[in-house]
Structure formats: structure tokens, C-alpha cells
Design an enzyme around this catalytic site. Structure first.
Site, PDB file in Angstrom:
ATOM      1  N   LYS A  52       0.812  -1.310   0.179  1.00  0.00           N
ATOM      2  CA  LYS A  52       0.063   0.013  -0.016  1.00  0.00           C
ATOM      3  C   LYS A  52       0.739   1.433  -0.186  1.00  0.00           C
ATOM      4  CE  LYS A  52      -3.867  -2.531   2.142  1.00  0.00           C
ATOM      5  NZ  LYS A  52      -4.544  -2.900   3.090  1.00  0.00           N
ATOM      6  N   GLN A  96      -4.884  -1.626   9.072  1.00  0.00           N
ATOM      7  CA  GLN A  96      -4.561  -2.818   8.386  1.00  0.00           C
ATOM      8  C   GLN A  96      -5.398  -4.119   9.435  1.00  0.00           C
ATOM      9  OE1 GLN A  96      -3.304  -3.633   5.517  1.00  0.00           O
ATOM     10  NE2 GLN A  96      -3.843  -5.633   5.931  1.00  0.00           N
ATOM     11  N   ASP A 119     -10.895   2.722   3.320  1.00  0.00           N
ATOM     12  CA  ASP A 119     -11.466   1.428   3.110  1.00  0.00           C
ATOM     13  C   ASP A 119     -12.868   1.201   2.923  1.00  0.00           C
ATOM     14  OD1 ASP A 119      -9.129  -0.451   3.130  1.00  0.00           O
ATOM     15  OD2 ASP A 119      -8.948  -0.470   5.308  1.00  0.00           O
TER      16      ASP A 119
END
Ligand code: NAD
Length: 277
Positions: A52, A96, A119
Site C-alpha cells: 500500500k 490494517q 477502506d
């Protein structure tokens, strides 16, 4: 001939388009910084986080890492999120997943400001998707919509069957297909006659987390098959939820594993980060 949908190439195209958009936005004085929080040092998470950050660097945006020890308490993590929520220099926040077992994932997801929820997991983001309003969309299903779009596959009026009803993949996938005017059926572990329902699909999206479960008996002639699953087998090779070799000659288009849906997830994360710029 079956089309093999090349997620690697499509995700690269998207990242290149985003790179140009970032340059344009920067020229207007806008900026973006993605905060990436990892709790503990699960090796798979470390790889995902690294990828990422690499993607951020590629498209020209900043990323800031917060590597917190495994024993970080939930309150300590919430404090970090609060600080980042209040920081005007941070435009996107990502924790995460999975987080260690002593931390409640839902509490964490709900604490991230919906304005920075790149997200797309916050209930406000999911609600916006549900009623067709603007908001961050979960990256994997958003990436699948891009795969369909870039492959010239029209969803409107098609029979779409999604196998799997997770909050991260199955449910948002179904909503996106509905938004694109598909006729959508959602299947799950309690669905009866799965083969019969799945083989009605013009577009079959499989997100069940069971290696190679879907074979040609679940697939209609000429269907488009999207395989979200990803599994590392004992021989070290990756495979999906779909038995690629048994299905590929029956469908009109299929995503391979690896190189199908996987690369799209990070590209769409970047898409969300840039849209918050
Ligand atoms: P999950 O475990 O949260 O959900 C699985 C869903 O499948 C559940 O809704 C369950 O009802 C359904 N299911 C399970 N067994 C079934 C059966 N026998 N018949 C019908 N339905 C069944 O999983 P998830 O997070 O949605 O992920 C699914 C798969 O996609 C996993 O392999 C995961 O690793 C992969 N994944 C890949 C990406 C990517 O970027 N490529 C992203 C997210 C998830």
C-alpha cells in the site's frame, strides 16, 4: 475463446490515471496523506502494508506509517485514530486488518472518521452505498466493478449471483451490482441448491474463502466468472475459490488467481485516497 481478465494490467492503468490526477490536484495546491496503522507484526499484514505504501509512492502521494506493538491496547489504538481524525494533514486513515484478538475490529472501524475512511468499512460509508449516495466504497468490490467496466462487460439487466455475504466483499458487491442495474441474488453458506442458483448467473462473483469449490457445475455456458478468493496451497501455489481449469472453457470471461481481483484492491484504495484529496 474465453477472455482472461487481466487485473494486473487494468490496475496498472488505473494507477497511471491516478498518478496524472494527483499531479493535476497537486498543481492546484491540494495534497493527500494516507495514515497506515499496523498493530503487531503479522508477516502477511506487513506485506500488504508495504504494498500500500509502495502504491502511494507510485502515484505521488504521501503515506505515514504507524507501527504499533502487538500489546497495544484498544484505548491506545483509539487514541491514535482520534489524533489522526483531528489532523488536517491526514486525508485518509487505514487500519490494517485483522487486528490482534484483544481489540474489537468493529469498534476500530467505527472510530475512523467517515471523511477519512478510505477502506469504506464504516457504517456511514456502507449506508451511503446502500442508498446510492457518494461515499467511500469497499476496495475489492469497487475493483471488481472496474474490472467489468474496463473489460466492456455491461451489468445492466444481467442476472448477477454473488456467493458470499461478508461486509467487506459480498454485501457491498451486491449493492454495486444492483446500483449498476443488475438483477442480483446473494448466496451464502445456508443457500439451498447453490449449483442451480449459481448457474443462472450471467455474472457470477465468488467470495466464499474455500479453495477451488466452484467448478463447471455451478457455471452457465458463457457466464462471466469473477473469483475473489485467494489461497496459498501446500505446494506454495496460489488458487482461488473457483476451479479455474474446470471452469475456464465454459465461461466467456474469467479472472485468474493470482492476477485478477487481487491487484485491483490496492488500486481502488488509491482511488479512494485520491478522491479525498
Ligand atoms: P468471509 O469468510 O468473511 O465470508 C465468506 C462468505 O462465504 C460467508 O458469507 C459465507 O456465508 C459464504 N460461504 C462460506 N461457505 C460457503 C458455502 N459452502 N456455500 C456458500 N457460501 C459459503 O470471507 P471474505 O472476507 O468475503 O473473503 C472471501 C474470499 O475472498 C477469501 O478467500 C479471501 O481471502 C478473499 N479476499 C480477497 C481479496 C482480494 O483483494 N483479492 C479481498 C478480500 C477477500
Amino acid at each position: 475463446m474465453t477472455a482472461i481478465i487481466d487485473g494486473k494490467a487494468i490496475s496498472q492503468k488505473i494507477k497511471d490515471e491516478l498518478k496524472e490526477e494527483v499531479a493535476r490536484k497537486k498543481a492546484q495546491g491540494r495534497s493527500a496523506t494516507l495514515a497506515v496503522i499496523q498493530v503487531g507484526n503479522d508477516p502477511a499484514s506487513t506485506v500488504y502494508v508495504g504494498n500500500k505504501k509502495k502504491a502511494c509512492a507510485y502515484i505521488g502521494i504521501e503515506s505515514e506509517s504507524f507501527e504499533l506493538p502487538e500489546e497495544t491496547t484498544q484505548d491506545e489504538l483509539l487514541e491514535v485514530i482520534d489524533r489522526l481524525n483531528d489532523d488536517p494533514g491526514i486525508t485518509g486513515i487505514l487500519v490494517q486488518l485483522p487486528v490482534p484478538a484483544h481489540i474489537d475490529e468493529d469498534t476500530i472501524i467505527r472510530r475512523i472518521s467517515p471523511l477519512k475512511d478510505v477502506d469504506g468499512f464504516h457504517p456511514m460509508s456502507v449506508g451511503a452505498l446502500c442508498i446510492g449516495e457518494k461515499g467511500f466504497v469497499s476496495c475489492t468490490p469497487a475493483g471488481i466493478m472496474k474490472l467489468l467496466e474496463y473489460s466492456g462487460i455491461d451489468v445492466s439487466g444481467k442476472e448477477c449471483v454473488v456467493i458470499g455475504r461478508s461486509n467487506i466483499v459480498g454485501k457491498p458487491m451486491s449493492l454495486l451490482l444492483l446500483r449498476a442495474n443488475g438483477t442480483v441474488t446473494i448466496c451464502h453458506s445456508k443457500t439451498k441448491n447453490l449449483k442451480e442458483v449459481a448457474s443462472r448467473a450471467d455474472i457470477l462473483v465468488v467470495a466464499i474463502g474455500r479453495p477451488r469449490m466452484i467448478n463447471e457445475e455451478y457455471v452457465k455456458d458463457g457466464a462471466v466468472v469473477i473469483d475473489v478468493g485467494i489461497h496459498r496451497m501446500e505446494d506454495g501455489k496460489l488458487c482461488g475459490d473457483v476451479d479455474f481449469d474446470r471452469v475456464k472453457d465454459k465461461c466467456s470471461a474469467i479472472t485468474p488467481v493470482p492476477g485478477g481481483v487481487g491487484p485491483m484492491t490496492i488500486a481502488m484504495l488509491m482511488y479512494n485516497v485520491v478522491s479525498a484529496m
